[in-house]
Design a protein around this motif. Sequence first.
Motif, PDB file in Angstrom:
ATOM      1  N   LEU A 655     -96.020  -2.075 -17.551  1.00 35.40           N
ATOM      2  CA  LEU A 655     -96.630  -2.894 -17.870  1.00 35.40           C
ATOM      3  C   LEU A 655     -96.579  -3.696 -19.535  1.00 35.40           C
ATOM      4  CD1 LEU A 655     -99.838  -0.938 -16.763  1.00 35.40           C
ATOM      5  CD2 LEU A 655     -98.995  -3.135 -15.576  1.00 35.40           C
ATOM      6  N   LEU A 656     -96.332  -2.564 -20.526  1.00 33.34           N
ATOM      7  CA  LEU A 656     -95.385  -3.324 -21.561  1.00 33.34           C
ATOM      8  C   LEU A 656     -94.695  -4.457 -21.138  1.00 33.34           C
ATOM      9  CD1 LEU A 656     -96.088  -0.703 -24.102  1.00 33.34           C
ATOM     10  CD2 LEU A 656     -97.131  -2.669 -23.847  1.00 33.34           C
ATOM     11  N   ASP A 657     -93.406  -4.427 -21.068  1.00 33.36           N
ATOM     12  CA  ASP A 657     -92.994  -5.411 -20.541  1.00 33.36           C
ATOM     13  C   ASP A 657     -93.481  -6.745 -19.039  1.00 33.36           C
ATOM     14  OD1 ASP A 657     -91.035  -3.877 -21.997  1.00 33.36           O
ATOM     15  OD2 ASP A 657     -90.584  -2.758 -20.328  1.00 33.36           O
ATOM     16  N   ALA A 658     -94.232  -6.457 -19.181  1.00 34.07           N
ATOM     17  CA  ALA A 658     -94.572  -7.619 -17.330  1.00 34.07           C
ATOM     18  C   ALA A 658     -94.524  -9.381 -18.381  1.00 34.07           C
ATOM     19  CB  ALA A 658     -95.695  -7.098 -16.921  1.00 34.07           C
ATOM     20  N   PRO A 659     -94.098  -9.451 -17.817  1.00 33.02           N
ATOM     21  CA  PRO A 659     -93.452 -11.168 -18.613  1.00 33.02           C
ATOM     22  C   PRO A 659     -94.816 -11.903 -18.396  1.00 33.02           C
ATOM     23  CG  PRO A 659     -92.857 -10.963 -16.289  1.00 33.02           C
ATOM     24  CD  PRO A 659     -93.097 -10.121 -16.693  1.00 33.02           C
ATOM     25  N   ASP A 660     -96.111 -11.461 -16.993  1.00 33.00           N
ATOM     26  CA  ASP A 660     -97.253 -12.464 -16.744  1.00 33.00           C
ATOM     27  C   ASP A 660     -98.252 -11.335 -16.105  1.00 33.00           C
ATOM     28  OD1 ASP A 660     -96.775 -12.404 -14.805  1.00 33.00           O
ATOM     29  OD2 ASP A 660     -95.619 -14.314 -14.685  1.00 33.00           O
ATOM     30  N   GLU A 661     -99.341 -12.457 -16.427  1.00 31.24           N
ATOM     31  CA  GLU A 661    -100.998 -11.757 -16.237  1.00 31.24           C
ATOM     32  C   GLU A 661    -100.631 -11.458 -14.247  1.00 31.24           C
ATOM     33  OE1 GLU A 661    -100.551 -14.370 -17.700  1.00 31.24           O
ATOM     34  OE2 GLU A 661    -101.995 -14.410 -18.728  1.00 31.24           O
ATOM     35  N   GLN A 662     -99.733 -12.210 -13.465  1.00 32.58           N
ATOM     36  CA  GLN A 662     -98.786 -11.725 -11.800  1.00 32.58           C
ATOM     37  C   GLN A 662     -98.706 -10.894 -12.287  1.00 32.58           C
ATOM     38  OE1 GLN A 662    -100.562 -13.494  -9.455  1.00 32.58           O
ATOM     39  NE2 GLN A 662    -100.074 -11.956  -8.586  1.00 32.58           N
ATOM     40  N   ALA A 663     -97.229 -10.300 -12.550  1.00 33.16           N
ATOM     41  CA  ALA A 663     -97.163  -9.392 -13.005  1.00 33.16           C
ATOM     42  C   ALA A 663     -97.635  -8.304 -12.993  1.00 33.16           C
ATOM     43  CB  ALA A 663     -95.574  -9.230 -14.092  1.00 33.16           C
ATOM     44  N   ILE A 664     -98.343  -8.061 -14.054  1.00 33.25           N
ATOM     45  CA  ILE A 664     -99.449  -7.161 -13.931  1.00 33.25           C
ATOM     46  C   ILE A 664    -100.527  -6.563 -13.034  1.00 33.25           C
ATOM     47  CG2 ILE A 664    -101.513  -6.286 -15.868  1.00 33.25           C
ATOM     48  CD1 ILE A 664    -100.702  -7.689 -18.470  1.00 33.25           C
ATOM     49  N   LEU A 665    -101.033  -7.708 -12.243  1.00 37.35           N
ATOM     50  CA  LEU A 665    -101.656  -7.428 -11.063  1.00 37.35           C
ATOM     51  C   LEU A 665    -100.461  -6.589 -10.524  1.00 37.35           C
ATOM     52  CD1 LEU A 665    -104.285  -8.093  -9.784  1.00 37.35           C
ATOM     53  CD2 LEU A 665    -103.439 -10.699  -9.287  1.00 37.35           C
ATOM     54  N   ASP A 666     -99.727  -7.431 -10.342  1.00 39.78           N
ATOM     55  CA  ASP A 666     -98.984  -6.821  -9.091  1.00 39.78           C
ATOM     56  C   ASP A 666     -98.841  -5.022  -9.050  1.00 39.78           C
ATOM     57  OD1 ASP A 666     -98.752  -9.132  -8.010  1.00 39.78           O
ATOM     58  OD2 ASP A 666     -96.458  -9.251  -8.907  1.00 39.78           O
ATOM     59  N   ILE A 667     -98.135  -4.929 -10.622  1.00 42.93           N
ATOM     60  CA  ILE A 667     -98.367  -3.480 -10.950  1.00 42.93           C
ATOM     61  C   ILE A 667     -99.754  -2.849  -9.878  1.00 42.93           C
ATOM     62  CG2 ILE A 667     -97.923  -1.254 -12.691  1.00 42.93           C
ATOM     63  CD1 ILE A 667     -96.102  -3.844 -14.008  1.00 42.93           C
ATOM     64  N   LEU A 668    -100.785  -3.188 -10.711  1.00 40.82           N
ATOM     65  CA  LEU A 668    -102.104  -2.488 -10.911  1.00 40.82           C
ATOM     66  C   LEU A 668    -102.541  -2.791  -9.392  1.00 40.82           C
ATOM     67  CD1 LEU A 668    -103.765  -3.384 -14.302  1.00 40.82           C
ATOM     68  CD2 LEU A 668    -102.893  -1.379 -14.039  1.00 40.82           C
ATOM     69  N   GLY A 669    -102.337  -3.674  -8.829  1.00 37.98           N
ATOM     70  CA  GLY A 669    -102.170  -3.731  -7.417  1.00 37.98           C
ATOM     71  C   GLY A 669    -101.866  -2.819  -6.433  1.00 37.98           C
ATOM     72  N   ALA A 670    -100.651  -2.338  -6.722  1.00 40.68           N
ATOM     73  CA  ALA A 670     -99.603  -1.796  -5.926  1.00 40.68           C
ATOM     74  C   ALA A 670     -99.763  -0.020  -6.034  1.00 40.68           C
ATOM     75  CB  ALA A 670     -98.012  -2.320  -6.265  1.00 40.68           C
ATOM     76  N   VAL A 671    -100.610   0.273  -7.288  1.00 41.88           N
ATOM     77  CA  VAL A 671    -100.471   2.304  -6.703  1.00 41.88           C
ATOM     78  C   VAL A 671    -101.489   2.136  -5.877  1.00 41.88           C
ATOM     79  CG1 VAL A 671    -100.721   3.700  -8.222  1.00 41.88           C
ATOM     80  CG2 VAL A 671    -100.840   1.787  -9.309  1.00 41.88           C
TER      81      VAL A 671
END
Length: 673
Positions: A655-671
Amino acid sequence: MTATATQVEQRGGARVAVQKFGTFLSGMIMPNIPALIAWGILTALFIPDGPFPNGGITDFVVGPVIHYLLPLIIANTGGRMVYDQRGGIVATVATGGAIGGADYIASLVPDGPSSPHMFIGAMILGPLSAWVMKSLDRLWDGKIRAGFEMLVNMFSAGIVAFLMALFGFFVIAQVVTFIMRVLGGAVGFLVDSGLLPLASIIIEPAKVFFLNNALNHGVLTPLGVQQASETGQSIFFLLEANPGPGLGVLLAFTFFGVGVSRATAPGAAIIHFFGGIHEVYFPYVLAKPQLLLAMILGGASGVATNAILGTGLGFPAAPGSIIAVATAAVSVSVMNLVGVLASVVVSATVTFLVASVILRASRKRDLEREAAGADDFGAAVAQTQANKGKDSSVLSGLVGGAAAGGVATATLAGPITKIVFACDAGMGSSAMGASVLRNKIKQAGFGDVTVTNLAIANLDQSPDVIVTQKELTDRAKQRTPGAVHVSVDNFMNSPRYDEVVQLVAQSREAAPAAEAPAASAAAPATAAAADDVLTLERITVTPTALTKDAAIQEAADALVAAGAVTPAYADAMREREATVSTYMGNLLAIPHGTNEAKGEVLASAISVARYPAPISWDGNDVRFVVGIAGKDGGHLEILAKIATVFSDEAEVQRLLDAPDEQAILDILGAVNG
């Protein structure tokens, strides 16, 4: 079954007050130890007697750093502890006034003593100035006309800093100068008369009862810094930090102890001597108070050795590891290192010999008590944690299972089948904690155990185990006195969770014939899909807040923009924060409203803000602020996913390394998706 652990947190009493005071002082000093080390190295290398004498560095770097910089950063740390950045700024300016006042007092006496370094002044003015600023801000909070907030905030802080600087100049400088002269005279008398080793009569027992921080950081460190600035080294840095006595008593238990204390002593000795965690030997002494005599004699012999050899440390050794002690000693000279190591060996040897005599004299009686089932050492571990005022993972490791954890004594009629994670509102921290604990329970193979979350006000008598943040445990006990209560600090990866799993296993062993109930759904039902709760528009990687309060407001604004809450919800979020912190661990905070503010919630929504730099959240670094609004449980599924992510440090790094908002949503939404 019976959970035998003792709830370690105790309130009230002069001892606890001294502990809290000492812990606060330690909180101001410890983060700035690297600066003291840097100053010590500069001093050792460039003073006239050093290997690379340099008058310019001595006069214009070494002197100003110890006289101005170090007190100012200590004051800033103390101010931030009380009132974040705003408190730190006011505290720094105020301490500047005290430094100037002390210099002015010294200038009035030609050829008199030099101005004392304002360490004690910083530890007084830092938190005091921040408290004054915080108290005044509360007076006009919410009463400032819109558009004038910045003007009022800037000028009010400037005026308070100005007034506190005058207070520092005219009052604190006088007080601290007097205190340092009295302490300096008393210490000079002890040194000149050869009585300094007697200080161990106070220091060694104080360490065992966690009263040493007030003495060490309030008196010994300022005296040591003053002495080191004049002579390049100080014996005062070693009065409390010498690891010799602790090593001696642990070696004595290794050879002559019984039971658990003997089995754990070798590992404890390594942790203490090389890790510098002195508290690990305290239970061994508490289990047999006669050993205080060994500690005092060992400490005194070490002080006497340093006094005779004229050795000391160039800067504080923190933590009190032999590695830190040797580094601070060799910064003065190689011969000084030899003398300091000799003091460690002498103190360890004296402690070992005296402790061995005491342990051997009582060995037969100790073996009989162990055979009878007595657990003196386990009780001593619990008492040590009570003396400390909070749980310790190091101390918990000395005894097995829940006995060392924050689990209150309770009797269960059968196997554990229902665990409830409770918080004030029952919709934020409890949901995330329950998610982490639920996964651990499932992974351990106990699929029939339900783990849910509730508001404390909604607790009934049905749960077998109730997990709460430690500040809320007393309230939960009042609601359900018959349950086992577990207190936690870190919601994401608390060691208490593993103890709860072990407690479940023990309950099955204690009642093997009991028929396991049918498995039921562990996760509460949700009224809305996760996608409806967290959307791309509610995630930002470019927030602007610099303080906790501002970050809470940003989270509230995002929820208002989502149509999930009314503007009044922000006040409820602050009210919740005033009751108990929403810091969760692993760089995460989840501000949300109180249970009474559910009427301000229009729909379930979650906002996520990743901050470019850490925000101080009650002294903890936070990079992710997740604002929560829950309507009819619609936020719980996504909270469970977030909890799973943030319990894994590798996922947090993603999450710290995620480049943008979409990347963060992908990480949180995939769990668990």
